[in-house]
Design an enzyme around this catalytic site. Structure first.
Site, PDB file in Angstrom:
ATOM      1  N   THR A 146       0.911  -1.605  -0.056  1.00  0.00           N
ATOM      2  CA  THR A 146       0.402  -0.020  -0.167  1.00  0.00           C
ATOM      3  C   THR A 146       0.778   1.310  -0.047  1.00  0.00           C
ATOM      4  OG1 THR A 146      -1.580   1.675   1.084  1.00  0.00           O
ATOM      5  CG2 THR A 146       0.017  -0.010   2.409  1.00  0.00           C
ATOM      6  N   ASP A 147       0.240   1.992  -0.219  1.00  0.00           N
ATOM      7  CA  ASP A 147       1.293   4.143  -0.174  1.00  0.00           C
ATOM      8  C   ASP A 147       1.138   4.131   1.231  1.00  0.00           C
ATOM      9  OD1 ASP A 147      -1.706   4.602  -0.334  1.00  0.00           O
ATOM     10  OD2 ASP A 147      -1.605   5.664  -1.763  1.00  0.00           O
ATOM     11  N   GLU A 148      -0.198   3.309   1.929  1.00  0.00           N
ATOM     12  CA  GLU A 148       0.251   4.512   3.488  1.00  0.00           C
ATOM     13  C   GLU A 148       1.342   3.942   4.437  1.00  0.00           C
ATOM     14  OE1 GLU A 148      -3.439   3.785   5.764  1.00  0.00           O
ATOM     15  OE2 GLU A 148      -4.215   2.830   3.503  1.00  0.00           O
ATOM     16  N   TYR A 171      -1.538  -0.396  11.336  1.00  0.00           N
ATOM     17  CA  TYR A 171      -2.051  -0.837   9.764  1.00  0.00           C
ATOM     18  C   TYR A 171      -1.184  -0.889   8.454  1.00  0.00           C
ATOM     19  CZ  TYR A 171      -2.695  -1.578   4.550  1.00  0.00           C
ATOM     20  OH  TYR A 171      -2.611  -1.606   3.335  1.00  0.00           O
ATOM     21  N   LYS A 175       2.224  -3.346   7.438  1.00  0.00           N
ATOM     22  CA  LYS A 175       2.395  -3.883   6.089  1.00  0.00           C
ATOM     23  C   LYS A 175       4.199  -2.744   5.347  1.00  0.00           C
ATOM     24  CE  LYS A 175       0.361  -4.373   3.179  1.00  0.00           C
ATOM     25  NZ  LYS A 175       0.247  -5.935   2.579  1.00  0.00           N
TER      26      LYS A 175
END
Length: 363
Positions: A146-148, A171, A175
């Protein structure tokens, strides 16, 4: 000069182990590949609340689809699937993925996203080392992220593959850890890994706790639509089938050890996403007298640690692998709203009592 082996060099019927293939993105990926033909999918999914066999109903009776219920953290099961089915690649979608749930229960996210990914990598490494040399060269392990992991952006700029990691939620921290493990297994052991970091996905089969399907469902049922803070948090929206095609492209042509950012070139403030959904629902399911559902918007206290803006620079995958999104946000969101309106039975079945559209992550 010897040509570098590609995953596409494998025989016409390619076998993939797909983890998390009953979830939102993984399920769409499985359906899309099997619709193309030439693929055999071994689908490992734990069927937690967001995994749903209804998503896989179109391929339930297909010989090319083998479903196994289980956890990526179960080494005996993962080894058994690898040894029995001899895949030419692994695509890892399996993850706990909802930020709000990670705020309420971070330990589950560490267990699945970090410990589970580590177990998967260890099992795949042992399997890969035992392959004949030519099959080793063509094997791929693709990790979907993810870009998060990059944190929050200001009003300008975009995340690139060189952006430093700065996760702000449990989260995204979990990741980020899994991404680093994948990188380490390539650089330490030579495992031919690939990582994709995508922007916010939307489309069919998404569990209705995420913004777009939740807003569609609440609009249909006339419930208040909770919008965090001032609603001006910005996300780059990526239609899920565009993402699936990007993953396939990276799997076939990506360079081992590389990271590819995947974005939809569709930055929108959350409030504009919600208003677009309401307009589309109003057009398709008009209220008596033509009243607008916009009055249902309710601003609520912001999520703790809510990142202000994400935006992906996808120039690398466009330049090197000739991928581009086919959907604009306008076409993709219309397709998405139409799908949810036409598949209310699916929504009803996945809302099994464990989640009823309430707010999560308010701690």
């Amino acid at each position: 000069m010897t040509r570098r082996a590609r995953w596409g060099d494998n025989p016409p019927m390619k076998t993939l182990l797909v983890t998390g293939g009953a979830g939102f993105i993984g399920g769409n990926f499985v359906l899309d590949l099997l619709a193309q033909g030439g693929y055999r999918i071994v689908n490992l999914d734990a069927l937690t609340y967001a995994g749903n066999l209804d998503t896989l109903a179109p391929v339930r009776d297909r010989a090319e689809h083998v479903f196994a219920r289980g956890d990526i953290g179960d080494p005996a099961l993962v080894r058994q699937l690898l040894d029995a089915h001899r895949p030419q690649g692994v695509v890892n979608f399996a993850a706990e993925s909802h930020v709000d749930r990670s705020i309420d229960g971070p330990a589950t996210f560490v267990q699945t996203n970090v410990v589970g990914t580590l177990n998967l990598l260890q099992c795949v490494l042992a399997y890969w080392r035992a392959l004949p040399l030519g099959e080793q060269d063509a094997f791929r392990f693709l990790h979907v992220s993810t870009d998060e992991v990059y944190g929050s952006l200001g009003p300008v700029g975009r995340f690139t593959e060189e952006t430093a990691y700065a996760p702000n939620s449990p989260y995204s921290a979990s990741k980020a850890a899994s991404d680093h493990l994948v990188r380490a297994f390539h650089h330490t052991y030579g495992l031919p890994t690939l990582t994709t970091n995508c922007s916010n996905n939307y489309g069919p089969y998404q569990f209705p706790e995420k913004l777009i399907p939740l807003m569609v469902q609440k609009a249909v049922t006339g419930q208040p639509l909770p919008v965090y803070g001032d609603g001006r948090n910005v996300r780059d929206w990526l239609y899920v089938l565009d993402h699936c095609r990007a993953i396939q492209r990276v799997l076939e042509l990506g360079r081992p050890g590389e990271v590819y950012n995947v974005g939809g070139d569709a930055e929108c403030e959350n409030i504009d996403v919600v208003r677009t959904i309401l307009r589309l629902v109003d057009e398709r399911r008009p209220l008596p007298g033509g009243a607008s559902r916009e009055s249902l918007i309710t601003y609520v206290r912001d999520r703790p640690g809510h990142d202000r803006r994400y935006a992906i620079d996808a120039s690398k995958i466009k330049r090197e692998l000739s991928w581009r999104p086919l959907e604009t946000f306008e076409t993709g969101i219309a397709r998405t709203v139409d799908w949810y309106l036409a598949n209310q039975d699916w929504v009803g079945r996945v809302m099994d009592g464990s989640y009823r559209g309430e707010r999560l992550g308010g701690a």
